[in-house]
Design an enzyme around this catalytic site. Structure first.
Site, PDB file in Angstrom:
ATOM      1  CB  CYS A  64      13.471   9.554   7.686  1.00 33.57           C
ATOM      2  SG  CYS A  64      14.122   8.182   7.163  1.00 33.57           S
ATOM      3  N   GLY A 108      -4.543   5.332   4.273  1.00 30.68           N
ATOM      4  CA  GLY A 108      -4.135   5.079   6.001  1.00 30.68           C
ATOM      5  C   GLY A 108      -5.772   4.134   6.809  1.00 30.68           C
ATOM      6  N   PRO A 109      -6.155   5.018   6.978  1.00 30.10           N
ATOM      7  CG  PRO A 109      -7.299   6.914   7.799  1.00 30.10           C
ATOM      8  CD  PRO A 109      -6.072   6.843   6.449  1.00 30.10           C
ATOM      9  CD  GLU A 166      13.746   1.629   9.180  1.00 33.94           C
ATOM     10  OE1 GLU A 166      13.944   2.382   9.587  1.00 33.94           O
ATOM     11  OE2 GLU A 166      14.340  -0.026   9.114  1.00 33.94           O
ATOM     12  CD  GLU A 212      10.387  13.702  11.303  1.00 35.53           C
ATOM     13  OE1 GLU A 212       9.018  12.753  11.799  1.00 35.53           O
ATOM     14  OE2 GLU A 212      11.388  12.516  10.984  1.00 35.53           O
ATOM     15  CE  LYS A 246      -1.762   3.237   2.997  1.00 31.54           C
ATOM     16  NZ  LYS A 246      -1.484   3.941   1.948  1.00 31.54           N
ATOM     17  CB  VAL A 281      -6.317   0.529   2.148  1.00 28.85           C
ATOM     18  CG1 VAL A 281      -4.170  -0.914   1.244  1.00 28.85           C
ATOM     19  CG2 VAL A 281      -6.892   0.855   0.963  1.00 28.85           C
ATOM     20  N   GLY A 282      -4.541   1.048   4.608  1.00 25.92           N
ATOM     21  CA  GLY A 282      -3.446   0.298   5.925  1.00 25.92           C
ATOM     22  C   GLY A 282      -3.853  -0.170   7.265  1.00 25.92           C
ATOM     23  N   GLY A 287      -4.709   3.206  -1.968  1.00 23.81           N
ATOM     24  CA  GLY A 287      -5.967   4.130  -0.835  1.00 23.81           C
ATOM     25  C   GLY A 287      -5.358   4.243   0.408  1.00 23.81           C
TER      26      GLY A 287
HETATM   27  P1  NAD Z   1       1.988   8.596   7.443  1.00 25.51           P
HETATM   28  O1  NAD Z   1       2.639   7.959   8.973  1.00 25.51           O
HETATM   29  O2  NAD Z   1       1.150   9.916   8.071  1.00 25.51           O
HETATM   30  O3  NAD Z   1       1.891   7.726   6.396  1.00 25.51           O
HETATM   31  C1  NAD Z   1       2.881   6.555   6.155  1.00 25.51           C
HETATM   32  C2  NAD Z   1       2.315   5.577   5.301  1.00 25.51           C
HETATM   33  O4  NAD Z   1       1.268   4.369   6.587  1.00 25.51           O
HETATM   34  C3  NAD Z   1       0.604   5.898   4.154  1.00 25.51           C
HETATM   35  O5  NAD Z   1       0.625   5.187   3.343  1.00 25.51           O
HETATM   36  C4  NAD Z   1      -0.466   6.349   5.184  1.00 25.51           C
HETATM   37  O6  NAD Z   1      -1.499   5.728   4.565  1.00 25.51           O
HETATM   38  C5  NAD Z   1      -0.398   4.880   6.097  1.00 25.51           C
HETATM   39  N1  NAD Z   1      -0.763   5.307   7.051  1.00 25.51           N
HETATM   40  C6  NAD Z   1      -1.770   5.835   8.003  1.00 25.51           C
HETATM   41  N2  NAD Z   1      -2.475   6.275   8.872  1.00 25.51           N
HETATM   42  C7  NAD Z   1      -2.118   4.885   8.795  1.00 25.51           C
HETATM   43  C8  NAD Z   1      -3.449   3.755   9.509  1.00 25.51           C
HETATM   44  N3  NAD Z   1      -3.338   4.765  10.710  1.00 25.51           N
HETATM   45  N4  NAD Z   1      -2.708   2.486   9.790  1.00 25.51           N
HETATM   46  C9  NAD Z   1      -1.898   1.794   8.783  1.00 25.51           C
HETATM   47  N5  NAD Z   1      -1.654   3.358   7.939  1.00 25.51           N
HETATM   48  C10 NAD Z   1      -1.504   4.223   7.822  1.00 25.51           C
HETATM   49  O7  NAD Z   1       3.426   9.315   7.295  1.00 25.51           O
HETATM   50  P2  NAD Z   1       3.846  10.026   6.598  1.00 25.51           P
HETATM   51  O8  NAD Z   1       3.712  10.811   6.195  1.00 25.51           O
HETATM   52  O9  NAD Z   1       3.345   9.286   4.861  1.00 25.51           O
HETATM   53  O10 NAD Z   1       5.434  10.433   6.315  1.00 25.51           O
HETATM   54  C11 NAD Z   1       6.545  11.168   6.283  1.00 25.51           C
HETATM   55  C12 NAD Z   1       6.977  10.354   8.860  1.00 25.51           C
HETATM   56  O11 NAD Z   1       7.481   9.342   7.315  1.00 25.51           O
HETATM   57  C13 NAD Z   1       7.861  11.449   9.248  1.00 25.51           C
HETATM   58  O12 NAD Z   1       7.861  11.404  10.343  1.00 25.51           O
HETATM   59  C14 NAD Z   1       9.249  10.057   8.406  1.00 25.51           C
HETATM   60  O13 NAD Z   1      10.055  10.280   9.475  1.00 25.51           O
HETATM   61  C15 NAD Z   1       9.029   9.207   8.279  1.00 25.51           C
HETATM   62  N6  NAD Z   1       9.659   8.628   7.494  1.00 25.51           N
HETATM   63  C16 NAD Z   1      10.565   7.432   8.001  1.00 25.51           C
HETATM   64  C17 NAD Z   1      11.222   7.219   7.308  1.00 25.51           C
HETATM   65  C18 NAD Z   1      12.331   5.975   7.934  1.00 25.51           C
HETATM   66  O14 NAD Z   1      13.155   5.268   6.946  1.00 25.51           O
HETATM   67  N7  NAD Z   1      12.772   5.964   9.197  1.00 25.51           N
HETATM   68  C19 NAD Z   1      11.685   7.525   6.261  1.00 25.51           C
HETATM   69  C20 NAD Z   1      10.803   7.767   5.626  1.00 25.51           C
HETATM   70  C21 NAD Z   1       9.938   8.658   6.379  1.00 25.51           C
END
Ligand code: NAD
Length: 474
Positions: A282, A206-207, A248, A381, A173, A209-210, A204
């Protein structure tokens, strides 16, 4: 399946395009606000179907040899190479990274990761002898991969390549903000000769499909990259069935510049690292820690360096900083800047009133000095082009400030004395430290301490995350 068709037809499940039934989600160019494509809004039923396809494909795929799987990965690499420009254009259109960076860091780097994982097939310890035991590494099963938008291809590749190499099957996803890159990758997947069901894509939110994927009873490992808050939610969803998670997450990395460092280089590289991808990285070194003896000199160098970052159209090759990914992200970052001003940090560059292009989600590169190590700007962050500069009096204080964080992803140390730099690097509670701007190593384990995550990606350590261990006694 490509962004050239304005609406992407469906999900990719069991080797076929499966039409979505719940409407579409817009993909927006953050530099213009224009909708560049529509992708299907997936549902829990789509996830069920994709997981079933991945489960059905698992016995045959997991029984192939590592060499066969490495060959498939290399063919996938060739397919990616043939699409470099198309994918780079899609990444710039959907998340706004400058086109030069899209071609290199965004596309060429994940291609190198793919090649490096394929190269491990022969050397990986698939079996080991320990006393009277034969230790066997077996694929963990069906992987649910959930990825963010900031490096859309790399984050996907860091999961798909080792999962496939290990013999797992996958349901991906991608971020709903940047799904086009994943669709282009899946065009290459078909050509590479992967059997139907080995890789599946459900588009889709996060809330919906994730959550369905993370909580699915037939997913054995949830491999997630994203925010720490979502990572915690994924752990809870996986907990009821004791499913494995690999996370991650976020970071607030410190760049420690010791007094004997080559200051001009340390500042130039440090500012470049903090501003890369408009700060949406990140591992970004978002806290620059400078010895008091060289503090004023450093601030002058920082202001000069930041002035060289041109903000603008990410398709213009002269642009060094594009927009942030979305209106919401730009708003969040501006909130951090306003809070830092209110907390009394000293503005060195940028700030709330700095000019930005009238159209698009731009935030000017911003630097604050005299940032208190406990303040929100030093602790939270930001994920935008904002650098916090903090003075220190001696090495112990520098290490204490660097480790004063709930995160522990990355960091840097600069010194003319590499032994002294190494000693400081060993005291930092983070998953990675770069000394004097050393290059990234795609074979080194990547991941965080503390709230930056669980597990490691890349190289043999990343491959091991997708394996179960079995001990057979004889
Ligand atoms: P996010 O957590 O909002 O979303 C990441 C993914 O998770 C997306 O595909 C999203 O649709 C999905 N998602 C959102 N809510 C969900 C839920 N309740 N259940 C399952 N899936 C869900 O993060 P973002 O805004 O897309 O990315 C930015 C963040 O990611 C920053 O905090 C950054 O530090 C972190 N990041 C970490 C790394 C690493 O390798 N450590 C790399 C890149 C980004």
């Amino acid at each position: 399946m490509t962004p050239s068709t304005h609406t992407v037809a469906g999900h990719w499940i069991g080797g076929e395009t499966v039409t979505g039934s719940a409407g579409t989600l817009p993909v927006v160019n953050p530099a213009t606000g224009e909708v560049v494509a529509e992708t299907p809004a997936g549902t829990a039923a789509d996830v069920d179907r994709a997981v079933a396809a991945a489960r059905a494909a698992f016995p045959a795929w997991s029984a192939t040899t590592p060499q066969h799987r490495a060959d498939v990965l290399r063919r996938l690499g060739a397919g990616l190479a043939a699409r470099t420009e198309e994918i780079a254009q899609a990444i710039t259109a959907e998340m706004g990274s400058p086109i030069g960076m899209s071609r290199t860091a965004q596309v060429a780097f994940p291609a190198a990761v793919l090649e490096s994982i394929a190269g491990l097939a022969d050397d990986f310890a698939w079996t080991e002898e320990v006393g009277n035991s034969l230790i066997v590494r077996e694929p963990i099963g069906v992987v649910g991969a959930i990825t963010p938008w900031n490096y859309p291809l790399h984050q996907v590749m860091a999961k798909l390549a080792p999962a496939l190499a290990a013999g797992c099957t996958v349901v991906l996803k991608p971020s709903e903000l940047t799904p086009l890159t994943a669709y282009l990758l899946f065009d290459a997947v078909t050509e590479a000769g992967l059997p139907p069901g080995v890789l599946n894509l459900v588009s889709g939110t996060g809330p919906v499909v994730g959550e369905a994927l993370a909580g699915h009873p037939d997913v054995d490992l949830v491999s997630f990259t994203g925010s720490t808050a979502t990572g915690a939610r994924i752990m809870r969803l996986a907990a009821d069935r004791i499913a494995r998670v690999a996370l991650e997450l976020g970071g607030k990395s410190a760049n420690v510049i010791l007094p004997d460092a080559d200051l001009a280089t340390a500042v130039k590289v440090g500012v470049g690292n903090a501003l890369l991808n408009s700060g949406q990285t990140c591992t970004a070194w978002t806290r620059m820690l400078v010895h008091r003896d060289r503090y004023d000199e450093a601030l002058h160098l920082i202001a000069t360096a930041v002035a060289g970052y041109r903000l603008g159209d990410p398709f213009d090759p002269a642009t060094r900083l594009g927009p942030l990914v979305s209106a919401a992200q730009a708003q969040r970052v501006r909130g951090h800047i306003d809070r830092a001003v209110a907390d009394g940090a000293r503005l060195v560059a940028g700030g709330p009133d700095a000019p930005v292009p009238a159209r698009g989600h731009f935030v000017a590169p911003t630097v604050f000095a005299d940032v208190h190590p406990d303040s929100a700007l030093a602790q939270e962050e930001v994920f935008g082009p904002v650098l916090a500069v903090i003075p220190f009096a001696d090495t112990d204080e520098a290490v204490a400030i660097a480790n004063n964080s709930k995160y522990g992803l990355a960091g840097a140390v600069w010194s003319a004395d590499t032994d002294a730099a190494l000693a400081v690097a060993r005291r930092l509670r983070t998953g990675a430290v770069d000394i004097n701007g050393a290059p990234f190593n795609p074979l080194a384990p990547f991941g965080g301490y503390k709230q930056s995550g669980l597990g490691r990606e890349l190289g043999v350590h990343g491959l091991a995350e997708f394996c179960e261990l079995k001990a057979i006694q004889r």
